[in-house]
Design a protein around this motif. Structure first.
Motif, PDB file in Angstrom:
ATOM      1  N   ALA A 109      -6.442  12.886 -30.787  1.00 56.25           N
ATOM      2  CA  ALA A 109      -7.254  11.758 -31.267  1.00 56.25           C
ATOM      3  C   ALA A 109      -7.230  10.674 -30.203  1.00 56.25           C
ATOM      4  O   ALA A 109      -6.289  10.570 -29.422  1.00 56.25           O
ATOM      5  CB  ALA A 109      -6.692  11.224 -32.585  1.00 56.25           C
ATOM      6  N   GLY A 110      -8.269   9.867 -30.158  1.00 55.15           N
ATOM      7  CA  GLY A 110      -8.335   8.770 -29.211  1.00 55.15           C
ATOM      8  C   GLY A 110      -8.724   9.244 -27.817  1.00 55.15           C
ATOM      9  O   GLY A 110      -9.201  10.363 -27.636  1.00 55.15           O
ATOM     10  N   HIS A 164       2.170   9.439 -28.694  1.00 54.48           N
ATOM     11  CA  HIS A 164       1.106   8.445 -28.620  1.00 54.48           C
ATOM     12  C   HIS A 164       1.229   7.772 -27.263  1.00 54.48           C
ATOM     13  O   HIS A 164       2.289   7.247 -26.923  1.00 54.48           O
ATOM     14  CB  HIS A 164       1.251   7.418 -29.747  1.00 54.48           C
ATOM     15  N   ALA A 165       0.167   7.817 -26.483  1.00 50.87           N
ATOM     16  CA  ALA A 165       0.150   7.203 -25.157  1.00 50.87           C
ATOM     17  C   ALA A 165      -0.839   6.043 -25.174  1.00 50.87           C
ATOM     18  O   ALA A 165      -1.962   6.195 -25.651  1.00 50.87           O
ATOM     19  CB  ALA A 165      -0.256   8.228 -24.108  1.00 50.87           C
ATOM     20  N   ALA A 216      -3.526   0.063 -21.321  1.00 51.53           N
ATOM     21  CA  ALA A 216      -4.450  -1.062 -21.521  1.00 51.53           C
ATOM     22  C   ALA A 216      -4.983  -1.006 -22.947  1.00 51.53           C
ATOM     23  O   ALA A 216      -4.200  -0.936 -23.888  1.00 51.53           O
ATOM     24  CB  ALA A 216      -5.547  -1.055 -20.467  1.00 51.53           C
ATOM     25  N   GLU A 217      -6.306  -0.990 -23.118  1.00 51.16           N
ATOM     26  CA  GLU A 217      -6.870  -0.968 -24.473  1.00 51.16           C
ATOM     27  C   GLU A 217      -7.095   0.452 -24.991  1.00 51.16           C
ATOM     28  O   GLU A 217      -7.598   0.645 -26.092  1.00 51.16           O
ATOM     29  CB  GLU A 217      -8.194  -1.744 -24.509  1.00 51.16           C
ATOM     30  N   HIS A 218      -6.701   1.462 -24.230  1.00 47.87           N
ATOM     31  CA  HIS A 218      -6.903   2.863 -24.604  1.00 47.87           C
ATOM     32  C   HIS A 218      -5.637   3.428 -25.240  1.00 47.87           C
ATOM     33  O   HIS A 218      -4.529   3.108 -24.834  1.00 47.87           O
ATOM     34  CB  HIS A 218      -7.244   3.708 -23.375  1.00 47.87           C
ATOM     35  N   GLU A 219      -5.830   4.307 -26.217  1.00 45.86           N
ATOM     36  CA  GLU A 219      -4.696   4.979 -26.845  1.00 45.86           C
ATOM     37  C   GLU A 219      -5.116   6.369 -27.279  1.00 45.86           C
ATOM     38  O   GLU A 219      -6.249   6.578 -27.733  1.00 45.86           O
ATOM     39  CB  GLU A 219      -4.182   4.187 -28.043  1.00 45.86           C
ATOM     40  N   HIS A 257      -2.456  14.957 -37.911  1.00 43.56           N
ATOM     41  CA  HIS A 257      -2.427  15.927 -36.817  1.00 43.56           C
ATOM     42  C   HIS A 257      -1.695  17.212 -37.196  1.00 43.56           C
ATOM     43  O   HIS A 257      -2.100  18.277 -36.806  1.00 43.56           O
ATOM     44  CB  HIS A 257      -1.762  15.324 -35.579  1.00 43.56           C
ATOM     45  N   GLY A 258      -0.580  17.096 -37.899  1.00 43.91           N
ATOM     46  CA  GLY A 258       0.150  18.271 -38.347  1.00 43.91           C
ATOM     47  C   GLY A 258       0.904  19.016 -37.271  1.00 43.91           C
ATOM     48  O   GLY A 258       1.486  20.057 -37.545  1.00 43.91           O
TER      49      GLY A 258
END
Length: 88
Positions: A47-48, A28-29, A32-35, A22-23
């Motif tokens: 990202a994500g 990071h959040a 559940a199964e999402h990130e 990412h730089g």
């Protein structure tokens, strides 16, 4: 991967292991199964993905806590212990 905050089922972490991807300062959040990796500067997803409602909550939290997040980022760069940040 230190947890710096939790609210509404969302876990917020900050770590630099993927900084080369990412730089820019980010968090990071996870919900559940999402990130997602999210920029501290503007709340943009790097990202994500997160569900829309949870993403909006994280973005609001970043807006309110940007100074604290920036301070934690600086600590992380120095390989120092991060502070917990109040939830939303």
């Amino acid at each position: 991967m230190p947890v710096i905050s939790m609210f509404y089922g969302i876990i917020i972490r900050m770590y630099l292991l993927d900084n080369k991807h990412h730089g820019i300062p980010h968090i990071h959040a996870k919900y559940a199964e999402h990130e997602a990796s999210i920029s501290i500067a503007d709340g943009e997803v790097l990202a994500g993905e997160l569900p829309r409602k949870q993403l909006r909550l994280v973005q609001a939290w970043i807006e309110l806590r940007r100074d604290e997040l920036t301070a934690d980022w600086e600590l992380a760069l120095g390989d120092e212990k991060l502070y917990k940040i109040a939830p939303l």
